[in-house]
Design a protein around this motif. Structure first.
Motif, PDB file in Angstrom:
ATOM      1  N   CYS A 138     -93.180   1.155  23.751  1.00 53.78           N
ATOM      2  CA  CYS A 138     -92.235   0.031  23.532  1.00 53.78           C
ATOM      3  C   CYS A 138     -91.249   0.039  22.777  1.00 53.78           C
ATOM      4  N   CYS A 143     -93.306  -1.697  16.802  1.00 54.85           N
ATOM      5  CA  CYS A 143     -94.444  -1.673  17.818  1.00 54.85           C
ATOM      6  C   CYS A 143     -95.333  -0.196  17.887  1.00 54.85           C
ATOM      7  N   CYS A 159     -94.047  -3.780  25.310  1.00 60.61           N
ATOM      8  CA  CYS A 159     -95.215  -4.174  25.806  1.00 60.61           C
ATOM      9  C   CYS A 159     -95.783  -5.463  25.954  1.00 60.61           C
ATOM     10  N   CYS A 163     -93.911  -8.329  22.150  1.00 63.07           N
ATOM     11  CA  CYS A 163     -92.509  -7.829  21.640  1.00 63.07           C
ATOM     12  C   CYS A 163     -91.440  -8.147  22.444  1.00 63.07           C
TER      13      CYS A 163
HETATM   14 ZN   LIG Z   1     -94.597  -3.566  21.698  1.00 61.66          ZN
END
Ligand SMILES: [Zn+2]
Ligand SMILES: [Zn+2]
Length: 181
Positions: A138, A143, A159, A163
């Motif tokens: 990601c 993240c 993801c 996000c």
């Molecule tokens: Zn993410």
């Protein structure tokens, strides 16, 4: 569809398993959490319901995570090792609501073994199709979760844990700040 259905299901499940450990803590802390994960990702077959089973599944995660980070040659080494260690033997099977798909371990093999082999078999498809670039991390800086991009135009950057929205909000704020400045 990019890959066979069972390959795509297995890739998504493998990514989800990897993402049960990460920046926001342990999401498979106990057997109850493992039960939920097992059901959520459509796993079937035998279970031990023991601490050893849980620990074996937890221990598989860093090995699978490497697949998202390694180059092709190392991915192949990991995949071949997983298949070899588990004595994988591909067989077409049909069960529950699923039409013919591949299993390479018996239904009573340990859960961590079945998870390892299912991921490895899916990776066999990905490597053979030259599509390893679809396995990404990601892009949100905070993240680090792994992502499987099954989109037609290879456009998935974030993801599914929000996000993409977080990044859009930050970009919007940055644009507004720039406009004011
Ligand atoms: Zn993410
Ligand atoms: Zn199956």
């Amino acid at each position: 569809m990019l890959f066979a259905h069972d390959t795509e299901v297995a890739l998504v499940a493998a990514a989800a398993l990897v993402n049960t450990t990460g920046s926001d803590g342990e999401k498979l802390p106990d057997l109850a959490a493992l039960d939920d994960f097992f059901r959520a990702y459509g796993w079937t077959g035998g279970r031990e319901h023991t601490e050893a089973e849980l620990r074996a599944v937890q221990a598989l995660r860093p090995r699978l995570r490497r697949i998202w980070e390694a180059d092709e040659d190392e991915v192949v080494e990991i995949v071949n090792a997983l298949l070899r260690e588990s004595n994988a033997l591909p067989q077409l099977v049909k069960h529950d609501e699923w039409d013919y798909h591949l299993h390479a371990t018996p239904a009573d093999a340990p859960l961590a073994t079945r998870m390892a082999v299912e991921a490895a078999m899916a990776l066999v498809d990905v490597v053979r199709s030259g599509e390893l670039s679809r396995l990404r991390v990601c892009e949100h800086p905070d993240c680090g979760d792994v992502v499987v991009d099954l989109s037609k135009n290879r456009s998935k950057r974030f993801c599914d844990a929000g996000c993409g929205n977080r990044a859009a909000v930050s970009a919007y704020r940055a644009r507004k700040a720039a406009a004011r400045g």
